[in-house]
Structure formats: C-alpha cells, structure tokens
Scaffold this motif. Structure first.
Motif, PDB file in Angstrom:
ATOM      1  N   GLY A  17       0.832  -1.195   0.000  1.00 10.11           N
ATOM      2  CA  GLY A  17       0.000   0.000   0.000  1.00 10.11           C
ATOM      3  C   GLY A  17       0.869   1.248   0.000  1.00 10.11           C
ATOM      4  N   ALA A  18       0.905   1.957  -1.140  1.00  8.67           N
ATOM      5  CA  ALA A  18       1.711   3.182  -1.246  1.00  8.67           C
ATOM      6  C   ALA A  18       0.870   4.369  -0.798  1.00  8.67           C
ATOM      7  CB  ALA A  18       2.213   3.371  -2.671  1.00  8.67           C
ATOM      8  N   SER A  19       0.318   4.244   0.404  1.00  7.02           N
ATOM      9  CA  SER A  19      -0.595   5.225   0.977  1.00  7.02           C
ATOM     10  C   SER A  19       0.170   6.114   1.946  1.00  7.02           C
ATOM     11  CB  SER A  19      -1.694   4.472   1.731  1.00  7.02           C
ATOM     12  OG  SER A  19      -1.102   3.585   2.679  1.00  7.02           O
ATOM     13  N   ALA A  20      -0.551   7.052   2.576  1.00  5.33           N
ATOM     14  CA  ALA A  20       0.086   7.879   3.607  1.00  5.33           C
ATOM     15  C   ALA A  20       0.616   7.005   4.737  1.00  5.33           C
ATOM     16  CB  ALA A  20      -0.909   8.899   4.136  1.00  5.33           C
ATOM     17  N   SER A  21      -0.158   5.992   5.139  1.00  2.89           N
ATOM     18  CA  SER A  21       0.297   5.124   6.230  1.00  2.89           C
ATOM     19  C   SER A  21       1.438   4.218   5.774  1.00  2.89           C
ATOM     20  CB  SER A  21      -0.867   4.290   6.767  1.00  2.89           C
ATOM     21  OG  SER A  21      -1.424   3.469   5.761  1.00  2.89           O
ATOM     22  N   GLY A  22       1.379   3.767   4.525  1.00  2.00           N
ATOM     23  CA  GLY A  22       2.460   2.932   4.008  1.00  2.00           C
ATOM     24  C   GLY A  22       3.767   3.693   3.914  1.00  2.00           C
ATOM     25  N   LEU A  23       3.706   4.885   3.316  1.00  2.00           N
ATOM     26  CA  LEU A  23       4.905   5.721   3.238  1.00  2.00           C
ATOM     27  C   LEU A  23       5.372   6.103   4.632  1.00  2.00           C
ATOM     28  CD1 LEU A  23       6.955   7.469   1.690  1.00  2.00           C
ATOM     29  CD2 LEU A  23       5.254   9.308   1.691  1.00  2.00           C
ATOM     30  N   GLY A  24       4.428   6.436   5.513  1.00  2.00           N
ATOM     31  CA  GLY A  24       4.790   6.815   6.873  1.00  2.00           C
ATOM     32  C   GLY A  24       5.529   5.712   7.604  1.00  2.00           C
ATOM     33  N   THR A  25       5.154   4.459   7.356  1.00  2.00           N
ATOM     34  CA  THR A  25       5.840   3.325   7.991  1.00  2.00           C
ATOM     35  C   THR A  25       7.287   3.255   7.510  1.00  2.00           C
ATOM     36  OG1 THR A  25       3.766   2.092   8.159  1.00  2.00           O
ATOM     37  CG2 THR A  25       5.808   0.834   8.336  1.00  2.00           C
ATOM     38  N   ALA A  26       7.475   3.388   6.201  1.00  2.00           N
ATOM     39  CA  ALA A  26       8.833   3.344   5.647  1.00  2.00           C
ATOM     40  C   ALA A  26       9.686   4.483   6.203  1.00  2.00           C
ATOM     41  CB  ALA A  26       8.773   3.419   4.124  1.00  2.00           C
ATOM     42  N   GLU A  27       9.115   5.678   6.266  1.00  2.00           N
ATOM     43  CA  GLU A  27       9.874   6.822   6.771  1.00  2.00           C
ATOM     44  C   GLU A  27      10.192   6.662   8.257  1.00  2.00           C
ATOM     45  OE1 GLU A  27       8.661  10.519   3.897  1.00  2.00           O
ATOM     46  OE2 GLU A  27       7.336  10.104   5.600  1.00  2.00           O
ATOM     47  N   ALA A  28       9.235   6.166   9.029  1.00  2.00           N
ATOM     48  CA  ALA A  28       9.482   5.978  10.458  1.00  2.00           C
ATOM     49  C   ALA A  28      10.568   4.929  10.699  1.00  2.00           C
ATOM     50  CB  ALA A  28       8.189   5.581  11.170  1.00  2.00           C
ATOM     51  N   LEU A  29      10.584   3.886   9.883  1.00  2.00           N
ATOM     52  CA  LEU A  29      11.653   2.886  10.001  1.00  2.00           C
ATOM     53  C   LEU A  29      13.021   3.535   9.810  1.00  2.00           C
ATOM     54  CD1 LEU A  29      10.088  -0.136   8.064  1.00  2.00           C
ATOM     55  CD2 LEU A  29      10.828  -0.160  10.458  1.00  2.00           C
ATOM     56  N   ARG A  30      13.142   4.370   8.787  1.00  2.00           N
ATOM     57  CA  ARG A  30      14.431   5.017   8.535  1.00  2.00           C
ATOM     58  C   ARG A  30      14.792   5.993   9.663  1.00  2.00           C
ATOM     59  NH1 ARG A  30      16.175   1.201   5.536  1.00  2.00           N
ATOM     60  NH2 ARG A  30      15.883   1.364   3.266  1.00  2.00           N
ATOM     61  N   ARG A  31      13.801   6.738  10.148  1.00  2.00           N
ATOM     62  CA  ARG A  31      14.084   7.674  11.242  1.00  2.00           C
ATOM     63  C   ARG A  31      14.574   6.941  12.484  1.00  2.00           C
ATOM     64  NH1 ARG A  31       9.177  10.051   9.840  1.00  2.00           N
ATOM     65  NH2 ARG A  31       8.189   9.240  11.726  1.00  2.00           N
ATOM     66  N   LYS A  32      14.065   5.750  12.696  1.00  2.00           N
ATOM     67  CA  LYS A  32      14.458   4.958  13.862  1.00  2.00           C
ATOM     68  C   LYS A  32      15.761   4.187  13.632  1.00  2.00           C
ATOM     69  CE  LYS A  32       9.714   4.373  15.606  1.00  2.00           C
ATOM     70  NZ  LYS A  32       9.884   4.717  17.030  1.00  2.00           N
TER      71      LYS A  32
END
Length: 401
Positions: A17-32
C-alpha cells in the motif's frame, strides 16, 4: 530513537500500500535507524499522495494534482526504498510472508505491513451509468472535477463527512446541489444532533438542498447516462451528476485465503500485529485499543501518520501498545470542525467555550459520566487545549498498593 543493540530487525520489510500510512511506515523505520531493505507496493501508478485535499482543494480546482504529492521525487529517492507501483496485491501467504501481485510478481520479505486502505461502497446500477461517481483516489477526483460544471444538477448520496464536503465544494463552484441520505442532518453519525443541526443550517444558508432521512432505491437514466436518483419514499431527484459517498469498506479481499482474521478490517493486537511478522496500518487496520477496551478502526489522516510510527516501532522490537486519541477534521464552506476522541450515540453535548449561534465554539461530549470527545468549530487553539480533557479520561486508573 535508534535500534537497540539487542534488537534484530527484519532484513526486508514489504509494505503493501503506497498510501500515507504505508509511506509513513517506511519513513518511520528510517528515522528509527532501520538499515534493511524496504519495498513499497502500490496498486495505483501514482507516487504516495494526500487524500484529504481531494474533496476540497483538488475538486474545487484550487490545487493541481501534483500538489497532493506527499514527498518530492528527491525525498523519496533518499528514503532508499524500492517503490513498485501500478501493481495490486492479490494474495498473501502468511507463513512465508510472500505477496503475489496482479502481474504475477512474487515478493517475499521478513515482515509484511498491510496498508491497503479502504474502497468506496457502491450502489447497485451506478457502475453502468455515465455520470455516477465515487471519490476515493486522485483519478476519481479529477474525473469528478471535470463533471462539476456551474449550473449542473448534482446529487450527493451520503450525508457523512465526505458527502458533506463534496456538497459544500460543489455548491461553492456554482452547481445546483442536493444532499441526500438516511440520517436527518449532515454528519449526524459523526458529531451528534447538536452540531449536525448547525451544519444543516449552514448548508441550507449556502443553497444546498437537503433531502435527508431518505434511503436510495436506485438511479434513473437515459441512453446510458444518469438522469436522477430514486428515493425509497418515491421521489426522484433530477441529476446531471451523482456522487455516491456512503462510506468505505476495508480493502481486504486479496487476503480472503490468507488465514488472517478479517472482520471490518485486518484484526490486530494492541501492537498492530495480525500474525507473526505481519502488521496492519491505517484505514485497513482494526486494532485492540487498550484504553478503550475494544477493537478500533480509524479512517483519518492523523491516524495514518501516528499508527505508522507505532508499527515501525513494533517491527523494531518496541513493545508498546498503540493507544491514540482518535482525531478527525473537516472543512465545509467557512467552517472548520475538529474532533478529538469518540462521540458515541446518545452522548451528551455541552458548549464549554464560545457560542453555538455564532458558529465559533467548543463542545464537550460525555457518556456515562466520562468525557469521550471535544469538538471545535472555528476555534482550533481552544480545541487543542480542551483535548486534554479526553486524554485525562483515557488515562489508566492508578494502581494502589
């Protein structure tokens, strides 16, 4: 926060899912600090975009489609994730965490995050008639925008948040707008009778015709084009354009044979985990809310962002329950409504700041003696401050030794 030394993160995370939540998960992984491989699979050809503007800025023509992009191409590239777009997921094998796509691809990962969102509910007969629209994605918004010609007769079926927003936007564009639905006032289910009556007055003042308290029996058409909406009471509302906005259902059909628990969404525990190595996020996730003591599914942009952070943390070994204060907002004409918390049927509403008649106020909702929500109408700062009343009510009771 970086990954703890004793945490062994999955080597490859597949976000469906290339949605706001999908992208947000990927970005949060990188931030962490996640160093592994990330793949984001999307059924639309578009890079991740924001949905709330579709029924307002995009539909009105104030924004062109590119303004809805959540990130620039450079920012997406810097995320160091593989985006596979325009290829819908059709099956998930949970034991191997393998996703099969419409084109025949098989993507296997150590962890899968389901972020497929929702799809609009349809009415029988609508798909066969030109002029009947739904509004969920960017392409839907552009198709509808092209049909919103000043003076045209638009019937919006559905008096919820989306239907009310579309009616307001279209009326601002100069269309002859009728809003219909089974409840007695716009957004009655979401905000209760006090505020929904005020919304009804606002729509009527701005020229929206309200034919509420009616179900829809079907459509009329000529030569394959819609000409009207038939109500269960016998009345037919003439229409050049119709929008069906009667809610949405979680996009879980592709998971039917997966063995996951599917019940108004992907059923998850309080860590947003649906099975070993499988998580859900955003509109499609129905998770156990430990403070509310029940399963909850939230369809709003704020939850998409907050839950994405929680899922990324869970993937990296953070053992924390996801316990958000539900929140949504809506813009209609010159009214901006913000709701923190949950407004159950029969909740008592009390104006605690401002003035209802002036359409600038904060209402506090209580049920069973406990505060469940606050709603602000054109009082954003005061509403944010009053949110604490909801936070306090959701706080766990102190443990006495």
């Amino acid at each position: 926060m970086s990954i703890e030394d004793d945490t062994t993160p999955p080597g490859h995370v597949l976000v469906v899912g290339a949605s706001a939540s999908g992208l947000g998960t990927a970005e949060a992984l990188r931030r962490k600090g996640y160093p592994g491989r990330i793949t984001v699979l999307g059924d639309e050809p578009h890079a991740p975009y924001d949905r709330p503007p579709l029924s307002k800025q995009v539909l009105s023509g104030a924004w062109e489609p590119d303004r809805t992009a959540l990130r620039t191409a450079d920012v997406l590239s810097a995320l160091d994730a593989e985006f596979v777009l325009g290829d819908a997921a059709v099956a998930l094998d949970v034991p191997t965490r393998t996703v099969r796509t419409e084109s025949g691809r098989e993507l296997t990962a150590d962890a899968v995050v389901i972020a497929t969102g929702v799809r609009p509910r349809m009415l029988p007969g609508g798909a066969e008639l030109t002029g009947v629209h739904v509004l969920r994605g960017l392409d839907d918004a552009l198709a509808l925008r092209g049909a919103l010609v000043p003076g045209a007769r638009l019937v919006v079926v559905g008096e919820g948040v989306l239907g009310s927003e579309i009616a307001a936007t279209a009326r601002t564009l100069g269309l002859d707008v009728t809003l219909t639905g089974p409840l007695q006032a716009p957004m009655a289910l979401q905000v209760g009778p006090l505020v929904s009556r005020a919304l009804a007055e606002l729509h009527l003042e701005r020229g929206v015709r309200l034919r509420l308290g009616n179900g829809v029996a079907g459509f009329t058409g000529e030569h394959g084009r819609v000409t009207g909406v038939r109500l269960t009471g016998g009345e037919t509302l003439p229409a050049d354009v119709v929008v069906v906005a009667i809610g949405a259902v979680p996009a879980t059909e592709w998971l039917a044979d997966s063995g996951l628990a599917l019940d108004n969404g992907v059923v998850c525990d309080s860590r947003c985990r649906a099975a070993d190595g499988v998580y859900a996020v955003g509109d499609v996730a129905r998770f156990q809310h430990e403070r509310l003591g029940r399963l909850v599914r939230l369809e709003n942009r704020t939850n998409a962002t907050e839950q994405a952070v929680a899922v990324a943390g869970a993937l990296l070994g953070e053992n924390l329950p996801y316990v958000p204060v539900p929140y949504f907002w809506t813009d209609q004409f010159d009214a901006k409504l913000q709701v923190h918390g949950v407004i159950p049927a029969g909740a008592e509403a009390e104006i605690v700041e401002g003035d209802l008649g002036a359409r600038r106020f904060v209402a506090r909702y209580s049920s069973g003696g406990a505060v469940t929500a606050v709603l602000g109408w054109n009082m954003p700062k005061q509403t944010r401050l009053r949110r604490q009343d909801v936070v306090d009510a959701l706080a766990p009771a102190p443990v006495h030794g």
